[in-house]
Design a protein around this motif. Structure first.
Motif, PDB file in Angstrom:
ATOM      1  N   PRO A 150      -6.251   8.318  -3.861  1.00 47.93           N
ATOM      2  CA  PRO A 150      -6.461   6.871  -3.810  1.00 47.93           C
ATOM      3  C   PRO A 150      -5.179   6.113  -3.429  1.00 47.93           C
ATOM      4  O   PRO A 150      -4.090   6.442  -3.896  1.00 47.93           O
ATOM      5  CB  PRO A 150      -6.882   6.516  -5.242  1.00 47.93           C
ATOM      6  CG  PRO A 150      -7.436   7.782  -5.794  1.00 47.93           C
ATOM      7  CD  PRO A 150      -6.643   8.884  -5.156  1.00 47.93           C
ATOM      8  N   VAL A 151      -5.333   5.117  -2.567  1.00 46.30           N
ATOM      9  CA  VAL A 151      -4.234   4.279  -2.125  1.00 46.30           C
ATOM     10  C   VAL A 151      -4.153   3.074  -3.060  1.00 46.30           C
ATOM     11  O   VAL A 151      -5.160   2.441  -3.349  1.00 46.30           O
ATOM     12  CB  VAL A 151      -4.462   3.810  -0.672  1.00 46.30           C
ATOM     13  CG1 VAL A 151      -3.408   2.795  -0.243  1.00 46.30           C
ATOM     14  CG2 VAL A 151      -4.516   4.996   0.276  1.00 46.30           C
ATOM     15  N   THR A 152      -2.943   2.779  -3.534  1.00 43.40           N
ATOM     16  CA  THR A 152      -2.735   1.601  -4.364  1.00 43.40           C
ATOM     17  C   THR A 152      -2.488   0.401  -3.477  1.00 43.40           C
ATOM     18  O   THR A 152      -1.529   0.389  -2.694  1.00 43.40           O
ATOM     19  CB  THR A 152      -1.558   1.801  -5.337  1.00 43.40           C
ATOM     20  OG1 THR A 152      -1.832   2.943  -6.171  1.00 43.40           O
ATOM     21  CG2 THR A 152      -1.347   0.572  -6.213  1.00 43.40           C
ATOM     22  N   LEU A 153      -3.386  -0.585  -3.571  1.00 39.82           N
ATOM     23  CA  LEU A 153      -3.267  -1.806  -2.776  1.00 39.82           C
ATOM     24  C   LEU A 153      -2.328  -2.793  -3.462  1.00 39.82           C
ATOM     25  O   LEU A 153      -2.097  -2.701  -4.669  1.00 39.82           O
ATOM     26  CB  LEU A 153      -4.634  -2.446  -2.593  1.00 39.82           C
ATOM     27  CG  LEU A 153      -5.733  -1.551  -2.002  1.00 39.82           C
ATOM     28  CD1 LEU A 153      -7.030  -2.329  -1.885  1.00 39.82           C
ATOM     29  CD2 LEU A 153      -5.303  -0.989  -0.637  1.00 39.82           C
ATOM     30  N   ASP A 154      -1.838  -3.768  -2.700  1.00 40.78           N
ATOM     31  CA  ASP A 154      -1.013  -4.810  -3.262  1.00 40.78           C
ATOM     32  C   ASP A 154      -1.806  -5.585  -4.321  1.00 40.78           C
ATOM     33  O   ASP A 154      -3.008  -5.814  -4.168  1.00 40.78           O
ATOM     34  CB  ASP A 154      -0.561  -5.796  -2.186  1.00 40.78           C
ATOM     35  CG  ASP A 154       0.418  -5.169  -1.195  1.00 40.78           C
ATOM     36  OD1 ASP A 154       1.066  -4.161  -1.554  1.00 40.78           O
ATOM     37  OD2 ASP A 154       0.534  -5.691  -0.075  1.00 40.78           O
ATOM     38  N   THR A 155      -1.121  -6.005  -5.362  1.00 35.29           N
ATOM     39  CA  THR A 155      -1.727  -6.866  -6.376  1.00 35.29           C
ATOM     40  C   THR A 155      -2.063  -8.206  -5.742  1.00 35.29           C
ATOM     41  O   THR A 155      -1.277  -8.739  -4.958  1.00 35.29           O
ATOM     42  CB  THR A 155      -0.757  -7.056  -7.562  1.00 35.29           C
ATOM     43  OG1 THR A 155      -0.505  -5.773  -8.145  1.00 35.29           O
ATOM     44  CG2 THR A 155      -1.321  -8.007  -8.598  1.00 35.29           C
ATOM     45  N   GLU A 156      -3.240  -8.728  -6.056  1.00 35.68           N
ATOM     46  CA  GLU A 156      -3.645 -10.038  -5.555  1.00 35.68           C
ATOM     47  C   GLU A 156      -3.806 -10.980  -6.738  1.00 35.68           C
ATOM     48  O   GLU A 156      -4.541 -10.668  -7.672  1.00 35.68           O
ATOM     49  CB  GLU A 156      -4.950  -9.948  -4.775  1.00 35.68           C
ATOM     50  CG  GLU A 156      -4.803  -9.202  -3.465  1.00 35.68           C
ATOM     51  CD  GLU A 156      -6.022  -9.314  -2.569  1.00 35.68           C
ATOM     52  OE1 GLU A 156      -6.473 -10.455  -2.339  1.00 35.68           O
ATOM     53  OE2 GLU A 156      -6.509  -8.271  -2.119  1.00 35.68           O
TER      54      GLU A 156
END
Length: 177
Positions: A168-174
């Motif tokens: 799994p790729v960790t996306l930027d926090t939004e």
């Protein structure tokens, strides 16, 4: 005679970090299903956005179970092949008079069932979800509407071109205020 809708489930989020399972649902034409939300306050639809089906983990269910349950409740789609976790994301946003803080896992799923019918929305969802739509990748890339996660078009393009990531790729926090 049409079936009666299921009674509204209670809204159970009371604050803290909410564990969420979301579904990147693709049909045989590689279109993605997104739900249409409106209004940071459900009774005031001043803003709108598109987002993947999914929601909070309940009780002792696994995220996989939550993903399948939420998909069925929000879309009526139950004939799916649930795949791996593609992405993980932390997000925070105002909604229904409170700030929601979520740890979201996005699961890949495939289906041939493209008709949708929300069958068990919570009262809050009934006031804030305006429908569903299948999007092609080019449509998503050119969308002027707000879509969450905000980089979904590029993520979908990469997924369709390269397949699921090895981990799994960790996306930027939004964070939306």
């Amino acid at each position: 005679m049409a079936a009666e809708p299921a009674p509204a489930a209670p809204d159970t989020y009371t604050g803290g970090l909410r564990r969420v399972a979301r579904v990147v649902l693709l049909d045989p034409q590689d279109r993605i299903l997104l739900l249409h939300g409106h209004g940071h306050e459900p009774d005031d639809p001043g803003t709108d956005w598109w987002f993947t089906p999914g929601g909070g983990v309940e009780g002792d269910e696994t995220r996989e179970q939550a993903a399948l349950r939420e998909l069925a409740e929000e879309t009526g789609i139950t004939d799916v092949d649930l795949g791996p976790v593609l992405w993980r994301r932390r997000c925070s946003f105002p909604f229904a008079g409170r700030q929601w803080d979520q740890d979201e896992w996005y699961y890949l799923a495939r289906t041939t069932q493209t008709a949708t019918a929300a069958t068990a929305l919570t009262e809050l969802e009934r006031r804030s979800v305006a429908g569903a739509r299948w999007w092609t990748c080019p449509e998503l890339l050119h969308a002027r509407e707000t879509v969450y996660p905000t980089k979904l078009a590029g993520l979908l393009r990469t997924l369709l071109d390269e397949g699921p990531p090895a981990a799994p790729v960790t996306l930027d926090t939004e964070i939306v205020r």
